[in-house]
Design an enzyme around this catalytic site. Sequence first.
Site, PDB file in Angstrom:
ATOM      1  N   ASP A 163       0.831  -1.197   0.000  1.00  0.00           N
ATOM      2  CA  ASP A 163       0.000   0.000   0.000  1.00  0.00           C
ATOM      3  C   ASP A 163       0.877   1.265   0.000  1.00  0.00           C
ATOM      4  O   ASP A 163       1.869   1.333   0.734  1.00  0.00           O
ATOM      5  CB  ASP A 163      -0.861  -0.047   1.277  1.00  0.00           C
ATOM      6  CG  ASP A 163      -1.963   0.992   1.290  1.00  0.00           C
ATOM      7  OD1 ASP A 163      -2.847   0.927   0.430  1.00  0.00           O
ATOM      8  OD2 ASP A 163      -1.942   1.866   2.176  1.00  0.00           O
ATOM      9  N   GLU A 217      14.675 -15.124   0.518  1.00  0.00           N
ATOM     10  CA  GLU A 217      15.024 -16.180   1.484  1.00  0.00           C
ATOM     11  C   GLU A 217      14.119 -17.393   1.284  1.00  0.00           C
ATOM     12  O   GLU A 217      14.360 -18.453   1.821  1.00  0.00           O
ATOM     13  CB  GLU A 217      14.823 -15.669   2.929  1.00  0.00           C
ATOM     14  CG  GLU A 217      15.869 -14.685   3.398  1.00  0.00           C
ATOM     15  CD  GLU A 217      15.453 -13.963   4.694  1.00  0.00           C
ATOM     16  OE1 GLU A 217      14.440 -14.363   5.319  1.00  0.00           O
ATOM     17  OE2 GLU A 217      16.134 -12.991   5.054  1.00  0.00           O
TER      18      GLU A 217
HETATM   19  C1  NOJ Z   1      -4.546   2.850  -0.833  1.00  0.00           C
HETATM   20  C2  NOJ Z   1      -5.656   1.889  -0.512  1.00  0.00           C
HETATM   21  O1  NOJ Z   1      -5.974   1.172  -1.676  1.00  0.00           O
HETATM   22  C3  NOJ Z   1      -6.802   2.732  -0.010  1.00  0.00           C
HETATM   23  O2  NOJ Z   1      -7.976   1.973   0.132  1.00  0.00           O
HETATM   24  C4  NOJ Z   1      -6.399   3.359   1.302  1.00  0.00           C
HETATM   25  O3  NOJ Z   1      -7.408   4.243   1.726  1.00  0.00           O
HETATM   26  C5  NOJ Z   1      -5.091   4.143   1.164  1.00  0.00           C
HETATM   27  N1  NOJ Z   1      -4.103   3.454   0.392  1.00  0.00           N
HETATM   28  C6  NOJ Z   1      -4.503   4.437   2.524  1.00  0.00           C
HETATM   29  O4  NOJ Z   1      -4.011   3.269   3.112  1.00  0.00           O
END
Ligand code: NOJ
Length: 554
Positions: A216, A265
């Site tokens: 993310d 790993e």
């Molecule tokens: C991207 C994620 O896909 C989204 O759903 C989220 O709100 C933001 N990153 C923050 O983590």
Amino acid sequence: MTDVLETAQTARPDSAESWWRQAAVYQIYPRSFADSNGDGIGDLPGITSRVPYLKQLGVDAVWLSPFYPSELADGGYDVADYRDVDPRLGTLEDFDRMSEELHRAGIRLIVDIVPNHTSDRHVWFQEALASPKGSAARARYIFRDGKGENGELPPSDWTSAFGGPAWHPVGDGQWYFHFFATEQPDLNWDNPEVREDFLTTLRFWSDRGVDGFRIDVAHGLAKKLPDELPSQAELDALPKDGDHPLWDRDDVHDIYAEWRRVFNEYTPARTAVAEAWVAADRRARYASPEGLGQAFNFDLLEADFDAAQFRNIIAFNLELARESGSSTTWVLSNHDVVRHATRYGLPPRGDSTVKQGAAWLLSGGAEPEVDRELGLRRARAATLLELALPGSAYLYQGEELGLPEVADIPAADRQDPAFFRNPGVDIGRDGCRVPLPWAAGGASFGFGAAGAHLPQPAWFADYSVEAEEADADSTLNLYRRALELRSELETEERLEWIETGRGDVLAFRRPNGWISITNFGSAAVALPEGEVLLSSGALDGEALPPAVTAWLRA
Ligand code: NOJ
């Protein structure tokens, strides 16, 4: 434009190490997939119970959006403990059972890692709040003194992604930085303890048999805030050339080089895909074999249903993949955007369809504005084209049902922080996160024994798995057939354009001789020679009607 496009990988994609290169990956938003215990929230045993469905659908892997303990300030992207399961979704034992069942069905498992920020309920953040200014506990996050006599003013005027200020006061003159919701404090990635802890998390899930990770906000971890903070306007004006204070810094790749050593790993090496909203020419480093290995390409998701846009995007991304040594990643829908069956049914507004979709939702999402039939027709054609391309395809739960966006969710039922933090400006993403309809009737359309945590409209019955299984021409049966054929398509990552002489028709040939042809225009077009394997809509004799894709064996 070159006629033949290929990535660096010309071998067949069937080795244990390269399973991901052309995988069809199905994204599950766990809270909205299947509810096993009737509490209105989807859970891990619910996913386990649907493994036969996933196997029959024919996907190679699933990616689970976060299922970790969370106060759900951002749908689980606010993680309170990276190495556990939210009790509302199950236990670690449930996770193991799910993983085992998926693997038994030949489906790999990818989990979401959220390293840019934790939840404010995370023990580290609680410790930071209880600790004084300058403490080691605060050094895991980004704290700054406020301005004004007693620090009563924010350190800068920066705004958060979901609207509102990006700094929050903690009561002693200090403020913490949160790029997303207030409940999502950003971590300080200069801190060795933060770095070490994420390596532990990666090993924790890898040891439990996870095959890969979706990262993310991968472009946001490394930050370098100057003592004198620029204003928001100055920040926005800075080039994102690798030295921006917040975004896409070159030094973020040191973090991923360390992660890569951990992935390697394991045998086979664990994989990762970056969610990095960066300029296209900066995507390749995230996707390099020394880094995460793959990066999302959201270009099709942002495009109109338009042959020229599709062709440019395909050519460009295959070239990028060749440069990075990775394969590319196609995405038409995910949990953050208006579903493509709806986007493609909206009247054109001269801007990107994502913005167009958001504008539609904001205006109240009046149904007459959406041409559902056209939207679905185009969505099916775009998906069939996508599934014929070299590279991996990331599918979002419910798109295999042709599910439209749910626009009219009452304010009282909404959950997305984007809705609450940006009143009247952003309606949020709940409309694509409504629990799936499995049955044509019953409580929550078979999602669970009771209601669903977001309201499902009555028309969900028509899009239920039960209804679509019974209809040979349903979107579900189209996806099943397409994925089955795609698994036979194991072939080199290469395509050759076939010039059709028409700007609104896109056709290409894969190395095994298969042809995919899509009619983006408004008049029927003659099909090329060959045996039709599958089409996204009914053919008109020897002709391909508008908004239909066909696959042929020449
Ligand atoms: C991207 C994620 O896909 C989204 O759903 C989220 O709100 C933001 N990153 C923050 O983590």
